[in-house]
Structure formats: structure tokens, C-alpha cells
Design an enzyme around this catalytic site. Structure first.
Site, mmCIF file in Angstrom:
data_model
loop_
_atom_site.group_PDB
_atom_site.id
_atom_site.type_symbol
_atom_site.label_atom_id
_atom_site.label_comp_id
_atom_site.label_asym_id
_atom_site.label_seq_id
_atom_site.Cartn_x
_atom_site.Cartn_y
_atom_site.Cartn_z
ATOM 1 N N ASP A 27 137.098 83.720 89.180
ATOM 2 C CA ASP A 27 138.446 84.250 88.963
ATOM 3 C C ASP A 27 138.740 85.159 90.171
ATOM 4 O O ASP A 27 137.814 85.604 90.867
ATOM 5 C CB ASP A 27 138.447 85.053 87.657
ATOM 6 C CG ASP A 27 139.735 85.788 87.454
ATOM 7 O OD1 ASP A 27 140.790 85.163 87.557
ATOM 8 O OD2 ASP A 27 139.692 87.018 87.237
ATOM 9 N N ASP A 29 142.081 87.740 90.620
ATOM 10 C CA ASP A 29 142.624 89.074 90.278
ATOM 11 C C ASP A 29 141.684 89.774 89.294
ATOM 12 O O ASP A 29 141.344 89.217 88.261
ATOM 13 C CB ASP A 29 144.008 88.936 89.616
ATOM 14 C CG ASP A 29 145.079 88.505 90.603
ATOM 15 O OD1 ASP A 29 146.137 88.045 90.152
ATOM 16 O OD2 ASP A 29 144.842 88.597 91.821
HETATM 17 O O1 LIG Z 1 149.834 87.513 84.858
HETATM 18 C C1 LIG Z 1 149.186 86.727 85.539
HETATM 19 O O2 LIG Z 1 149.664 85.713 86.057
HETATM 20 C C2 LIG Z 1 147.715 87.001 85.640
HETATM 21 O O3 LIG Z 1 147.395 88.281 85.222
HETATM 22 C C3 LIG Z 1 147.064 86.987 86.958
HETATM 23 O O4 LIG Z 1 147.745 86.615 87.980
HETATM 24 C C4 LIG Z 1 145.670 86.472 86.732
HETATM 25 O O5 LIG Z 1 145.078 86.010 87.889
HETATM 26 P P1 LIG Z 1 143.488 85.701 87.833
HETATM 27 O O6 LIG Z 1 142.846 86.934 87.225
HETATM 28 O O7 LIG Z 1 143.325 84.478 86.953
HETATM 29 O O8 LIG Z 1 143.105 85.497 89.274
HETATM 30 MG MG LIG Z 2 141.382 87.976 86.562
#
Ligand SMILES: O=C(O)[C@H](O)[C@H](O)COP(=O)(O)O
Ligand SMILES: [Mg+2]
EC number: 3.1.3.41
Length: 303
Positions: A27, A29
Site C-alpha cells: 500500500d 498512502d
Molecule cells: O481516500 C482515498 O482515496 C484513500 O484514503 C487513499 O488514497 C488510500 O490510498 P492507499 O493507502 O491505498 O495508498
Molecule cells: Mg494506505
């Protein structure tokens, strides 16, 4: 349900854990960074895993960027990465629309609630779309809009899909237009339905919250093509051909990343405590989603 193993500071435990896997789905973020702030020792950790011959795939629900945009972000952050190692929710949704839904043209046009990441990936897949970052939709609704939308004169007859993603430019005109398309039978999709977005070491409304008003008005939830959707897992496996039993999902969020790995029957899941979920969320008695192991921050994998 067995208790997750805490690996921060556990050299032997880390060695044993990493040896179980050939592939790590990362992942982004809340694991690698918070917005543009890279967490400590992330680049070194990625380098260490590559030096051990591990295959890495970056699986993000953030639909605001395309794979090409993410490649630029990885370069800016000093993390060696190939654009083909990125698999975002915008790409997942574009592939689903182009290769699975395959609505017959011209009724395959998409009404996009989201940013450039979605537009770029739809372009790559040759899927027509309107709205998105179009400035014509970034205005207040006027009295005449209600009439023009209701009688269809403001609608595009070729729109067959409404795709809702993380939209930093929400407004009533876009929501009302999307709602009317849904009322007319358009298929309701979402890149992802995360409630919050980790940014600036805090939390903000996420894609799921951005699209919640439309779902409430329409009375149905969209089909989400982001984590924990197994349509996304199948698409990732279809592209990278990995052995699920030798694959580990690394994430900061229980109800997307860790659930994605568990439902996908991966060999393991690793929670990182620099994003959304707290350890109390999965250590509590009767916790719904429990990772195999966890660390305080990704850099702890260096031992
Ligand atoms: O609201 C969103 O789209 C998500 O919080 C965010 O972008 C998640 O990203 P990830 O943690 O899957 O990289
Ligand atoms: Mg994330």
C-alpha cells in the site's frame, strides 16, 4: 484468531517473516508516505527487499494519480520503481470498464467524479469520459441547470457509467448530474470507498466520503474496484502472476489493505502503524480484521 506478531525490534522474527514471501504488495498512502512526506528509511527498506530478490507491487487506492504520475512521485521520493510495478485504483477501474464490463460503444462513456488519475487511465484503455477535471463542471449550479438536467438536454446520451473517485473539487452540479445519469440506468462504480485519506500526518475525507452523498441520494452503494475488492486482486495477480501463498500484503488500513490480503488468501499480511489503523483496532478482543504481523513503521523491516 491468533494474536498478530509484533516485529519491531525482533531481528530473528523479521528474518523468519521475510523469508516466508517472494512477493510484497505495498500500500502507499500511510505506509510509504503521508502526502509528500516520506516515512523514515522507506527507500532503504525497498532497496533491502529488492536486494533479497523480492518482487514488489505498489497497490494503492488513491485514484488521484495514474501509474505514470506515481512513477514521477516515486522518482521524486528517491524510491527506485518501475511504472509497471504500480497498480492503482484508477487503473483497476479502467481495466474493469474496458475489459470486463465492455459496454458496446457509444454507450460506454463514463461520467467521472474525480481527478486526473482516473482520466489518464481511462485514456490509456481507450474509454471515453466526461466531467473529471473539466472546468465547465467546476461552477455553482444555476436555476436553469435543474431544468436542463431534468429534461436531459444537459446530459450526454452516451454516458453508461458513473465512476466515483477521490474528488478534491466536489460540487452540487456534478453530484446532481451524476445522480440523474444513475436514475437513467448508468452503472454505478467507484475506484475505492476509503472513508479517510491520510495526508499531512492527519486524516481528511477520503474517496468513500466524497461519493457518500451520491450513494445516499441514489439509495445504492457503487461497485468498488479498489482494495479490498477481489476483482482488483484478480487483476493484480493476472498481471504479475505471483504465488498467493508466497505473497504478503503490507498496509495501514484494516478494512482495505489487510482485508484485501486475507480475502485474497495471501500467505500473509503486515500492518504498519503510520497511517489510518491503530494497533488497538486489531488487538482488541473480537477484532474483525487481524493482520499476521505488525510493525511501528515500514523502516523497522531493516531490523
Ligand atoms: O481516500 C482515498 O482515496 C484513500 O484514503 C487513499 O488514497 C488510500 O490510498 P492507499 O493507502 O491505498 O495508498
Ligand atoms: Mg494506505
Amino acid at each position: 484468531m491468533s494474536q498478530p506478531k509484533y516485529l519491531t525490534g525482533d531481528k530473528a522474527g523479521l528474518e523468519e517473516f521475510l523469508a516466508k514471501f517472494d512477493v510484497f504488495l505495498f500500500d502507499c498512502d500511510g505506509v510509504l508516505w503521508s502526502g509528500d512526506h516520506l516515512f523514515p528509511k522507506v527507500a532503504e527498506t525497498i532497496e533491502m527487499l529488492r536486494s533479497k530478490g523480492k518482487q514488489l507491487v505498489f497497490v494503492t487506492n488513491n485514484s488521484t494519480k495514474s501509474r505514470a504520475d506515481y512513477k514521477k512521485k516515486f522518482d521524486k521520493m528517491g524510491i527506485p520503481c518501475n511504472v509497471d510495478e504500480v497498480f492503482g485504483s484508477s487503473y483497476s477501474a479502467a481495466v474493469y470498464i474496458a475489459c470486463i464490463l465492455k459496454l458496446p460503444a457509444p454507450k460506454n462513456k463514463v461520467f467521472v467524479l474525480g481527478e486526473t488519475g482516473i482520466e489518464q487511465e481511462l485514456n490509456v484503455e481507450g474509454v471515453p469520459y466526461i466531467c473529471g477535471t473539466d472546468p465547465a463542471f467546476r461552477r455553482d449550479i444555476e436555476p436553469e441547470d435543474f431544468t436542463d438536467i431534468a429534461n436531459g438536454s444537459a446530459l450526454d446520451p452516451d454516458v453508461g457509467i458513473v465512476l466515483s473517485g477521490l474528488d478534491f473539487h466536489l460540487n452540487y452540479l456534478k453530484m446532481a448530474t451524476a445522480f440523474q445519469y444513475l436514475q437513467r440506468g448508468a452503472i454505478f462504480l467507484a475506484t475505492n470507498i476509503d472513508s479517510t485519506l491520510p495526508m499531512a500526518h492527519s486524516l481528511f475525507p477520503g474517496a468513500g466520503s466524497a461519493g457518500a452523498g451520491l450513494a445516499k441520494a441514489f439509495g445504492k452503494e457503487p461497485l468498488s474496484l479498489g482494495k479490498p475488492s477481489q476483482a482488483m486482486m484478480d487483476a493484480v495477480e493476472g498481471k504479475f502472476h505471483f504465488d498467493r501463498s508466497r505473497t504478503c500484503m503490507v498496509g495501514d488500513r484494516m478494512n482495505t489493505d489487510i482485508q484485501f490480503g486475507i480475502e485474497g488468501k495471501l500467505g500473509g499480511t503486515l500492518a504498519v502503524l503510520t497511517g489510518v489503523s491503530k494497533k488497538e483496532d486489531f488487538l482488541a478482543e473480537g477484532a474483525e480484521t487481524v493482520p499476521m504481523a505488525y510493525v511501528d513503521q515500514l523502516g523497522d523491516l531493516l531490523g
